[in-house]
Design an enzyme around this catalytic site. Structure first.
Site, PDB file in Angstrom:
ATOM      1  CG  HIS A 115      37.001  28.931  38.271  1.00 17.84           C
ATOM      2  ND1 HIS A 115      38.054  28.294  38.116  1.00 17.84           N
ATOM      3  CD2 HIS A 115      36.981  29.494  39.084  1.00 17.84           C
ATOM      4  CE1 HIS A 115      38.826  29.225  39.224  1.00 17.84           C
ATOM      5  NE2 HIS A 115      37.888  29.966  39.475  1.00 17.84           N
TER       6      HIS A 115
ATOM      7  CG  ASP B  13      32.307  35.124  43.049  1.00 12.37           C
ATOM      8  OD1 ASP B  13      32.884  35.895  44.294  1.00 12.37           O
ATOM      9  OD2 ASP B  13      33.796  35.636  42.431  1.00 12.37           O
TER      10      ASP B  13
HETATM   11  N1  COA Z   1      28.068  32.754  31.132  1.00  9.01           N
HETATM   12  C1  COA Z   1      27.784  32.247  29.740  1.00  9.01           C
HETATM   13  N2  COA Z   1      28.468  31.636  29.286  1.00  9.01           N
HETATM   14  C2  COA Z   1      29.992  31.840  29.710  1.00  9.01           C
HETATM   15  C3  COA Z   1      30.062  31.619  31.330  1.00  9.01           C
HETATM   16  C4  COA Z   1      28.936  32.806  32.261  1.00  9.01           C
HETATM   17  N3  COA Z   1      29.085  33.124  33.463  1.00  9.01           N
HETATM   18  N4  COA Z   1      31.413  31.748  31.020  1.00  9.01           N
HETATM   19  C5  COA Z   1      31.719  31.253  30.247  1.00  9.01           C
HETATM   20  N5  COA Z   1      31.329  31.596  29.185  1.00  9.01           N
HETATM   21  C6  COA Z   1      31.244  30.655  27.986  1.00  9.01           C
HETATM   22  C7  COA Z   1      32.392  31.205  27.523  1.00  9.01           C
HETATM   23  O1  COA Z   1      31.808  32.484  26.552  1.00  9.01           O
HETATM   24  C8  COA Z   1      33.363  29.901  26.531  1.00  9.01           C
HETATM   25  O2  COA Z   1      32.201  30.428  24.946  1.00  9.01           O
HETATM   26  P1  COA Z   1      33.051  30.857  23.952  1.00  9.01           P
HETATM   27  O3  COA Z   1      33.947  28.772  23.340  1.00  9.01           O
HETATM   28  O4  COA Z   1      32.036  30.405  22.925  1.00  9.01           O
HETATM   29  O5  COA Z   1      33.390  32.005  23.631  1.00  9.01           O
HETATM   30  C9  COA Z   1      32.718  29.300  27.117  1.00  9.01           C
HETATM   31  O6  COA Z   1      31.718  29.240  28.198  1.00  9.01           O
HETATM   32  C10 COA Z   1      34.371  28.484  27.294  1.00  9.01           C
HETATM   33  O7  COA Z   1      35.046  29.555  28.839  1.00  9.01           O
HETATM   34  P2  COA Z   1      35.794  29.526  29.494  1.00  9.01           P
HETATM   35  O8  COA Z   1      36.683  29.322  28.938  1.00  9.01           O
HETATM   36  O9  COA Z   1      35.813  28.053  30.627  1.00  9.01           O
HETATM   37  O10 COA Z   1      36.098  30.684  30.279  1.00  9.01           O
HETATM   38  P3  COA Z   1      37.522  31.255  30.216  1.00  9.01           P
HETATM   39  O11 COA Z   1      38.494  30.506  30.918  1.00  9.01           O
HETATM   40  O12 COA Z   1      37.436  32.168  29.056  1.00  9.01           O
HETATM   41  O13 COA Z   1      36.650  32.684  31.671  1.00  9.01           O
HETATM   42  C11 COA Z   1      35.654  33.281  33.675  1.00  9.01           C
HETATM   43  C12 COA Z   1      36.523  32.456  32.844  1.00  9.01           C
HETATM   44  C13 COA Z   1      35.338  33.195  34.945  1.00  9.01           C
HETATM   45  C14 COA Z   1      36.041  33.870  33.013  1.00  9.01           C
HETATM   46  C15 COA Z   1      34.365  33.588  32.667  1.00  9.01           C
HETATM   47  O14 COA Z   1      33.633  31.969  32.773  1.00  9.01           O
HETATM   48  C16 COA Z   1      33.127  34.486  33.382  1.00  9.01           C
HETATM   49  O15 COA Z   1      33.315  34.981  32.813  1.00  9.01           O
HETATM   50  N6  COA Z   1      32.931  33.640  34.470  1.00  9.01           N
HETATM   51  C17 COA Z   1      31.677  34.911  34.911  1.00  9.01           C
HETATM   52  C18 COA Z   1      32.613  35.832  35.652  1.00  9.01           C
HETATM   53  C19 COA Z   1      32.495  35.224  36.886  1.00  9.01           C
HETATM   54  O16 COA Z   1      32.183  34.413  37.732  1.00  9.01           O
HETATM   55  N7  COA Z   1      34.135  34.842  37.177  1.00  9.01           N
HETATM   56  C20 COA Z   1      34.034  34.866  38.740  1.00  9.01           C
HETATM   57  C21 COA Z   1      35.292  33.691  38.501  1.00  9.01           C
HETATM   58  S1  COA Z   1      35.704  33.323  40.073  1.00  9.01           S
END
Ligand code: COA
Length: 382
Positions: free
Chosen positions: A263, A319
């Protein structure tokens, strides 16, 4: 040359864009509050209709006020016949979020007070849209299946009536309650992408249909509301609990994301996931088959463990468990994101009303990273 004062990080993370009285999130502690009330209390004790009143008015309703809101929502559930006729002309293969976006945009044609952009007219618009969203989503599904949309039943709650209009039979109390709680949990989430899109559009003084159409477009993306559908597609692809470990390990090794996890704001448990996890397990137990819950739980366990090792504290978001919950309620997978919208319309409209109440055009600056002072050469000399 004047330069913008500051540069925000990628994706505007942790930038506070404006004050708002509607919703508070503490991402470190996993706290979500709607207008002063903790989401856990609302999920346990409230109803979607009561939460709608709360988001719009900033306080809980008295009994008579809730009765009045319920009556108003019921009175506005029906769609103009021209809208139903238009929806029947959509291709049967239309993606439901596209159909929802187009239908909401077209509702502007039939707005009885089209030229009135006053706060009062927009409050009435918010009410009509919130009432109509459930009818639209149910109608999208019935029309594509070659069925007639059903007239809403006034004696049913918003959640129960939606399930009735979708399935053609009144839901059991536990099913209606499960959806009602899901609607409460999805109703608002401060400046998420779709709400911010709605506020940006409202800030131009474009009408509420334009704002809500912007919001629906933003919600449809797989990084936002579209994630719940992706979660279920993933579960169906994995197929059985025995395949979970390999699937997750392969994905993580390939550096791919697992949908429904992580998130932008929460660094701990998303408090909405707490309720949906419980709901998914309970429905599975009641149906005598916890396969979808078990698979989800194992995926969550593996991803959390693996990411903890890498000092990336990500957890299941709203989700993740809504996918298996909706699946067990018999809801078609491509309606999960539209159902998110059936709830979030309450938050979107609350934010549009708040924006209009103290409007300022939203217009940030960019940090220019291109070249400067290039010499213009005539086209034949390039
Ligand atoms: N699966 C695997 N790795 C994940 C991940 C996931 N669902 N979500 C985040 N990460 C990883 C990222 O790639 C990042 O790694 P890095 O530092 O090596 O690049 C790390 O965890 C930190 O990510 P973070 O900064 O917390 O996430 P963000 O703020 O960039 O993105 C989301 C947030 C929601 C876009 C992201 O978590 C995501 O794409 N989740 C899946 C989609 C989803 O469920 N969306 C609904 C949100 S309510």
């Amino acid at each position: 040359m004047t330069k913008p004062a500051s540069t925000a990080g990628a994706g505007l993370r942790d930038v506070v864009a404006a004050p708002s009285r509607i919703c508070f999130i503490d991402g470190e502690q996993g706290i979500l509050v709607y207008s002063g009330y903790n989401i856990h209390d609302l999920a346990r004790h409230s109803t979607f209709e009561e939460v709608v009143f709360l988001l719009w008015n900033g306080r809980l309703p008295k009994r008579s006020e809730l009765d009045e809101l319920n009556a108003q929502l019921v009175a506005h559930r029906k769609l103009p016949s021209e809208i139903i006729a238009m929806m029947k002309a959509f291709p049967k293969s239309a993606v439901p979020m596209d159909a929802l976006r187009t239908t909401v945009s077209a509702l502007a044609f039939y707005d009885p007070e089209r030229s009135d952009n006053s706060l009062e007219a927009n409050q009435r618009r918010a009410l009509r849209l919130t009432a109509q969203f459930a009818t639209i989503v149910a109608a999208i599904d019935r029309i594509r299946k070659g069925l007639e949309p059903l007239d809403p039943k006034p004696e049913l709650s918003h959640a129960a009536n939606f399930l009735y209009m979708l399935n053609g039979k009144e839901p059991m109390d536990v099913e209606a309650k499960a959806l009602d709680i899901a609607l409460i949990l999805h109703a608002d989430h401060e400046f998420n992408a779709s709400t911010f899109a709605a506020r940006v559009t409202a800030g131009t003084l474009a009408d509420m249909y334009a704002s809500i159409t912007s919001a629906i477009g933003a919600l449809s993306g797989p990084l936002h509301g579209g994630a719940n559908e992706q979660v279920m597609k993933m579960l169906l692809k994995i197929g059985s609990p025995a395949n979970v470990d390999k699937f997750v390990n392969d994905k993580l090794e390939a550096g791919e994301k697992i949908m429904g996890i992580g998130h932008a704001v929460y660094r701990t448990e998303d408090p909405r996931a707490t309720h949906l996890r419980k709901m998914s397990e309970e429905i599975g137990k009641r149906q005598g088959d916890t396969k979808w819950f078990d698979m989800s739980h194992r995926i969550e366990e593996l991803v959390v463990e693996e990411m903890n090792k890498k000092q990336k504290p990500i957890r299941a978001n709203v989700d993740f468990y809504s996918a298996s919950t909706y699946y067990m309620l018999g809801i078609p997978v491509d309606l999960y994101t539209p159902i998110f919208a059936v709830s979030r319309i309450s938050g979107w409209t609350a934010h549009v009303l708040e924006q209009l109440g103290n409007n300022k055009l939203i217009r940030p600056r960019s940090e220019y990273t291109g070249e400067m002072d290039l010499k213009y050469t005539p086209i034949d000399q390039r």
